[in-house]
Design a protein around this motif. Structure first.
Motif, PDB file in Angstrom:
ATOM      1  N   GLU A   1       1.871   9.277  -5.912  1.00  0.00           N
ATOM      2  CA  GLU A   1       2.107  10.673  -5.540  1.00  0.00           C
ATOM      3  C   GLU A   1       3.345  11.226  -6.236  1.00  0.00           C
ATOM      4  O   GLU A   1       3.389  12.404  -6.567  1.00  0.00           O
ATOM      5  CB  GLU A   1       2.204  10.807  -4.020  1.00  0.00           C
TER       6      GLU A   1
ATOM      7  N   ARG B   1       1.119   3.998  -3.063  1.00  0.00           N
ATOM      8  CA  ARG B   1       0.760   5.410  -2.841  1.00  0.00           C
ATOM      9  C   ARG B   1       1.948   6.322  -3.156  1.00  0.00           C
ATOM     10  O   ARG B   1       1.789   7.399  -3.730  1.00  0.00           O
ATOM     11  CB  ARG B   1       0.299   5.594  -1.389  1.00  0.00           C
TER      12      ARG B   1
ATOM     13  N   HIS C   1       0.835  -1.202   0.000  1.00  0.00           N
ATOM     14  CA  HIS C   1       0.000   0.000   0.000  1.00  0.00           C
ATOM     15  C   HIS C   1       0.880   1.268   0.000  1.00  0.00           C
ATOM     16  O   HIS C   1       0.644   2.203  -0.761  1.00  0.00           O
ATOM     17  CB  HIS C   1      -0.917  -0.054   1.228  1.00  0.00           C
TER      18      HIS C   1
END
Ligand SMILES: Nc1nc2c([nH]c(=O)n2[C@H]2C[C@H](O)[C@@H](COP(=O)(O)OP(=O)(O)OP(=O)(O)O)O2)c(=O)[nH]1
Length: 128
Positions: free
Chosen positions: A124, A120, A116
């Motif tokens: 980003e 992410r 995870h």
């Protein structure tokens, strides 16, 4: 928890295969609990020193998140940049240490929370 970036890529460790630890046999990021009286930014430097022997590391907080895959702790995720390569680090916990490019890291058997965080981080950094 730290996403350690070395010149060779993202540094991960292969967790021991002991049934009593969380996520045995999975690749994962580095981290640990904040001690009493310690700030997250101090804890991450201590953990990287203890678990990888890293002294020269530049940490920057990325985001905070509740570890819903684990015990519900509030985690601060850091980006930790080091000029060292994995063979110059000293692993004190786990069976192996290596650095991976993003795509290769995502192909590994990763601890779910680490997957995870990596996903992410990738998302980003593509937006930035
Ligand atoms: N990260 C990691 N921990 C391991 C390994 N083998 C092993 O016995 N341990 C032990 C030490 C940890 O205290 C415990 C729990 O691991 P964890 O990754 O959930 O640790 P944690 O965030 O609570 O961190 P800590 O404060 O206990 O260091 O398992 C391993 O290969 N990797």
């Amino acid at each position: 928890m730290a996403l350690v970036l070395s010149p060779a890529g993202i540094v991960l460790h292969l967790r021991d295969d002991k049934s009593w630890i969380p996520h045995p046999g999975c690749w994962s990021l580095f981290g640990g609990a904040v001690e009493v009286g310690e700030l997250p930014a101090e804890a991450v430097l201590r953990e990287l020193q203890e678990k990888l022997g890293l002294d020269e590391v530049a940490c920057r907080p990325l985001w905070r998140v509740v570890d819903t895959h684990g015990d519900g702790r509030l985690l601060t995720i850091f980006e930790a940049r080091t000029p060292l390569r994995p063979d110059q680090m000293v692993l004190t916990e786990g069976q192996a240490l290596d650095a991976f490019e993003y795509d290769a890291a995502l192909e590994l058997k990763l601890a779910p929370f680490c997957r995870h965080v990596l996903e992410r981080y990738l998302l980003e950094s593509q937006r930035a």
